[in-house]
Motif scaffolding. Structure first.
Motif, PDB file in Angstrom:
ATOM      1  N   SER A  75      -5.276  -4.710 -13.645  1.00 61.69           N
ATOM      2  CA  SER A  75      -6.455  -3.921 -13.130  1.00 61.69           C
ATOM      3  C   SER A  75      -6.478  -4.216 -11.936  1.00 61.69           C
ATOM      4  N   PHE A  76      -6.236  -5.291 -11.215  1.00 63.23           N
ATOM      5  CA  PHE A  76      -6.332  -5.609  -9.782  1.00 63.23           C
ATOM      6  C   PHE A  76      -5.013  -5.613  -9.017  1.00 63.23           C
ATOM      7  N   LYS A 112     -14.582  -0.851  -3.978  1.00 64.06           N
ATOM      8  CA  LYS A 112     -15.478  -1.778  -5.043  1.00 64.06           C
ATOM      9  C   LYS A 112     -14.862  -2.336  -6.283  1.00 64.06           C
ATOM     10  N   ASN A 113     -13.965  -1.467  -6.608  1.00 67.42           N
ATOM     11  CA  ASN A 113     -13.141  -1.767  -7.729  1.00 67.42           C
ATOM     12  C   ASN A 113     -12.094  -3.051  -7.613  1.00 67.42           C
ATOM     13  N   TRP A 114     -11.960  -3.551  -6.334  1.00 67.60           N
ATOM     14  CA  TRP A 114     -11.174  -4.632  -6.106  1.00 67.60           C
ATOM     15  C   TRP A 114     -12.107  -5.895  -5.694  1.00 67.60           C
ATOM     16  N   GLU A 144     -19.899   2.808   4.737  1.00 65.39           N
ATOM     17  CA  GLU A 144     -20.261   2.669   3.366  1.00 65.39           C
ATOM     18  C   GLU A 144     -19.264   3.505   2.547  1.00 65.39           C
ATOM     19  N   LYS A 145     -18.604   4.638   3.064  1.00 65.62           N
ATOM     20  CA  LYS A 145     -17.664   5.247   2.410  1.00 65.62           C
ATOM     21  C   LYS A 145     -16.322   4.245   1.953  1.00 65.62           C
ATOM     22  N   THR A 146     -15.938   3.601   3.003  1.00 69.50           N
ATOM     23  CA  THR A 146     -14.796   2.535   2.860  1.00 69.50           C
ATOM     24  C   THR A 146     -15.291   1.638   1.792  1.00 69.50           C
ATOM     25  N   VAL A 171      -0.882  -7.337   6.325  1.00 64.91           N
ATOM     26  CA  VAL A 171      -2.113  -6.355   5.538  1.00 64.91           C
ATOM     27  C   VAL A 171      -1.705  -5.081   5.583  1.00 64.91           C
ATOM     28  N   PHE A 172      -2.175  -4.190   4.470  1.00 62.94           N
ATOM     29  CA  PHE A 172      -2.352  -2.791   4.625  1.00 62.94           C
ATOM     30  C   PHE A 172      -3.316  -2.499   3.737  1.00 62.94           C
ATOM     31  N   TRP A 173      -3.682  -1.130   3.908  1.00 67.03           N
ATOM     32  CA  TRP A 173      -4.889  -0.657   3.341  1.00 67.03           C
ATOM     33  C   TRP A 173      -4.793  -0.219   1.758  1.00 67.03           C
ATOM     34  N   TYR A 174      -5.559  -0.637   0.983  1.00 63.90           N
ATOM     35  CA  TYR A 174      -5.500  -0.312  -0.294  1.00 63.90           C
ATOM     36  C   TYR A 174      -5.992   1.101  -0.648  1.00 63.90           C
TER      37      TYR A 174
END
Length: 348
Positions: A130-131, A218-220, A211-213, A198-201
């Motif tokens: 899941s992660f 939040k799932n991570w 806030e949107k980011t 690093v890269f974006w999930y």
């Protein structure tokens, strides 16, 4: 490689290359993947074969129920979990390789075997997947092309051991692509030895807000603390509201591409520029690159080449590129990239 990737399953006869990277402790983020030497923009960081994969074309549409959380995992990802459990059961030596991946606060079982048979903690496998799961296209090339396909663009679930150590940042310095069951990670900027990759999930959108980011992430189970997010967090509410209102007005100015009010669009973009205080070379201006790209495409359709070049430069500038031109007053002057910015699909 592309020919082999057309098969199902897309299993390539290639091995992992990880000579330019190493796993190290990452302050406040557990472990991360770091450069083992100085690398330049475009250089290969990692080419990794999937530990496990499952394609929707041979998915059994399984359903797994987690009795701890009462959540169900369906389809391809459920089949991936089943495949990993069976793989570890057949080769118990793979257990520590897989279970070393991030699994949140879950406490795995202590026993390794019973009556000489390995114990596979399926709840742990589910949590790790899941992660760390990657939803991937068969090939990134096909995914970015205009060619239509009946396949879902992320029809394959995969687990990569090394790549799973790459942490998130909105200010990424690497870019990943896929071919068959391989993941290829390249540097998008010059990165000194010992620096974290690093890269974006979750890709920051044009109406990016702090806030949107954080909601996307939040799932991570973490909050992004990159320089872009820190600046976004500090922005005054009235400035943020003004920027979002200007972006809404920009949509109306673009309207139908054939009847877009381009002078008005450029005036609005200039106003959006003024809502930023940091230089784009220090912090990319995420609200601007996509509108400037749309403007570039519209000018291209109208065959206004000077405007195409002018707005294309602005796309690069808003993404943080620093470009030196021999003659700044000439749109067609030879140029040199002094600093690489954020890479987007439109630039690759």
């Amino acid at each position: 490689m592309y020919r082999a990737a057309k098969d199902t399953p897309p299993c390539l006869d290639n091995a992992t290359f990880a000579g330019n990277v190493e796993v190290q402790a990452s302050k406040g983020r557990g472990r991360g993947l770091f450069t083992a030497k100085d690398v330049i923009a475009g250089e290969l960081l990692l080419c990794e074969k999937a530990f496990s994969y499952c394609s929707s074309k041979h998915s059994k549409t399984s359903i797994l129920i987690n009795t701890h959380t009462s959540q169900a995992t369906l389809g391809t990802q459920a089949d991936l979990i089943t495949d990993i459990v069976q793989k570890i059961f057949r080769s118990p030596s793979l257990m520590p390789v897989f279970t070393s991946l991030y699994h949140g606060d879950y406490e795995p079982v202590d026993e390794a075997e019973v009556d000489g048979m390995p114990i596979i903690d399926t709840f742990l496998v589910n949590r790790i997947v899941s992660f760390n799961v990657f939803g991937c296209p068969r090939t990134s090339l096909e995914n970015h092309s205009a060619k239509s396909t009946s396949e879902s663009p992320h029809h394959t679930c995969r687990i990569f051991i090394k790549a799973s150590h790459i942490n998130h940042s909105c200010y990424s310095n690497a870019r990943r692509s896929f071919i068959g069951d391989m993941q290829i990670v390249r540097a998008t900027r010059n990165i000194p030895a010992g620096s974290e990759i690093v890269f974006w999930y979750a890709i920051p959108g044009p109406n990016y807000t702090y806030e949107k980011t954080q909601e996307k992430l939040k799932n991570w189970g973490f909050q992004c603390t990159c320089a872009i997010c820190q600046q976004s967090k500090k922005i005054k509410k009235n400035v943020s509201s003004k920027r979002l209102a200007l972006l809404e007005a920009l949509k109306a100015a673009f309207g139908n591409r054939t009847s877009a009010d381009l002078p008005k669009a450029e005036r609005i973009l200039n106003a959006v520029e003024k809502t930023y205080t940091e230089l784009a070379t220090d912090l990319p201006r995420l609200a601007l690159w996509h509108p400037y790209l749309l403007l570039t495409r519209i000018y291209c359709s109208k065959n206004q080449q000077d405007k195409v070049i002018e707005t294309a430069w602005k796309v690069l500038k808003s993404l943080g590129f620093k470009i030196k031109r021999q003659n700044p007053l000439s749109l067609q002057s030879p140029f040199e990239i002094e600093q690489w910015g954020l890479m987007e699909d439109c630039l690759t």
